[in-house]
Design a protein around this motif. Sequence first.
Motif, PDB file in Angstrom:
ATOM      1  N   ASP A  53      44.730  50.086  28.114  1.00 15.67           N
ATOM      2  CA  ASP A  53      44.956  48.941  28.905  1.00 15.67           C
ATOM      3  C   ASP A  53      44.430  47.567  28.127  1.00 15.67           C
ATOM      4  OD1 ASP A  53      46.159  50.813  30.635  1.00 15.67           O
ATOM      5  OD2 ASP A  53      44.098  50.822  32.068  1.00 15.67           O
TER       6      ASP A  53
ATOM      7  N   TYR B 103      41.237  46.908  26.015  1.00 15.06           N
ATOM      8  CA  TYR B 103      40.594  45.722  25.945  1.00 15.06           C
ATOM      9  C   TYR B 103      40.390  45.097  24.592  1.00 15.06           C
ATOM     10  CZ  TYR B 103      39.538  47.896  30.551  1.00 15.06           C
ATOM     11  OH  TYR B 103      39.891  48.532  31.473  1.00 15.06           O
TER      12      TYR B 103
ATOM     13  N   CYS C  95      41.741  39.740  29.152  1.00 15.10           N
ATOM     14  CA  CYS C  95      40.583  40.278  30.083  1.00 15.10           C
ATOM     15  C   CYS C  95      40.492  39.378  31.204  1.00 15.10           C
ATOM     16  CB  CYS C  95      39.336  40.631  29.254  1.00 15.10           C
ATOM     17  SG  CYS C  95      39.706  42.336  28.447  1.00 15.10           S
TER      18      CYS C  95
ATOM     19  N   ILE D 287      38.785  40.120  34.851  1.00 19.52           N
ATOM     20  CA  ILE D 287      37.713  41.043  34.394  1.00 19.52           C
ATOM     21  C   ILE D 287      36.393  39.746  34.118  1.00 19.52           C
ATOM     22  CG2 ILE D 287      36.491  42.410  32.419  1.00 19.52           C
ATOM     23  CD1 ILE D 287      39.148  43.553  32.176  1.00 19.52           C
TER      24      ILE D 287
ATOM     25  N   ILE E 168      31.726  45.429  27.967  1.00 15.85           N
ATOM     26  CA  ILE E 168      32.735  45.855  27.138  1.00 15.85           C
ATOM     27  C   ILE E 168      32.353  45.725  25.593  1.00 15.85           C
ATOM     28  CG2 ILE E 168      35.137  45.886  26.442  1.00 15.85           C
ATOM     29  CD1 ILE E 168      35.552  45.160  29.231  1.00 15.85           C
TER      30      ILE E 168
ATOM     31  N   GLU F 207      36.054  49.320  34.157  1.00 14.50           N
ATOM     32  CA  GLU F 207      36.533  49.116  32.907  1.00 14.50           C
ATOM     33  C   GLU F 207      35.845  50.006  31.860  1.00 14.50           C
ATOM     34  OE1 GLU F 207      37.521  45.921  35.413  1.00 14.50           O
ATOM     35  OE2 GLU F 207      35.583  46.878  34.944  1.00 14.50           O
TER      36      GLU F 207
ATOM     37  N   ASN G 171      36.944  53.298  32.029  1.00 15.10           N
ATOM     38  CA  ASN G 171      38.121  53.453  31.369  1.00 15.10           C
ATOM     39  C   ASN G 171      38.124  53.651  29.801  1.00 15.10           C
ATOM     40  OD1 ASN G 171      40.934  53.389  30.987  1.00 15.10           O
ATOM     41  ND2 ASN G 171      41.143  51.257  31.201  1.00 15.10           N
TER      42      ASN G 171
END
Length: 259
Positions: free
Chosen positions: A162, A179, A197, A202, A210, A240, A243
Amino acid sequence: MSEISPKAEISPKAQIGDNCKIFPFVYIEDDVVIGDNCIIFPFVSILNGTRMGSGNKIHQGSVIAALPQDFDFRGEKTECVIGNNNIIRENVVINRATHTGGQTVIGSDNVLMEGAHISHDTKVADRCVFGYGTKIAGDCEIGNGVIFSSSVIENAATRVGDGAMIQAGTTFSKDVPPYIIAGGTPVGYGGVNQTMCKSNGISDKVLKHIANAYRLVFHGQTSLFDALLQIKEQVPDSPEIRNVIQFLENSKKGIITKI
């Protein structure tokens, strides 16, 4: 009531929804389902196995549910499933799946620019952009909100997470995690895709998390297995981050390296 040109060649067995507009010289085969409010421009071919939702625009010269370019194909009955509100520009080719019961899937709200090609059994989620001349091989998986710049080549059975962005002219044969920006020759990690993002809601705090996770993956002097352990121990939890972890744990091809 749909507006269908008498110069279009449409099988009486095809199912056409309401309020569609089908231009001259469109070719539609028997085993086709098209939802409401679709616009099909001239010289489009929509072939057997197409299952199309509503609000799609298919531009000149595109071929939907073309026979798979796979040496294992033996003429089985398969499908090409397209969601809602996609824009498919000129000369795009989307192949249907190879084996009985299989599906090539394009989700909703995607944009496929001129000359893009999505091969057999590939699964595309929602809100993706495929730039000019981008080619996606068979059996690939592409997450939500992915951006492919022009002339990207994704080789077979790879995945893109994603919110990733693939820079123009990139060819890759390993998984691209969520990302991030990927590009270069050979392809490598180019940082977190902060612009997309943020546009997807986000927060700056999660963006830092991240970035820290990928610092452990791409810049730590350790294996991916150990980097995942460090992420779980050191990086605060969020959807996130979960993920990212799940994507990395499920990688079969391995992931791209750092630039």
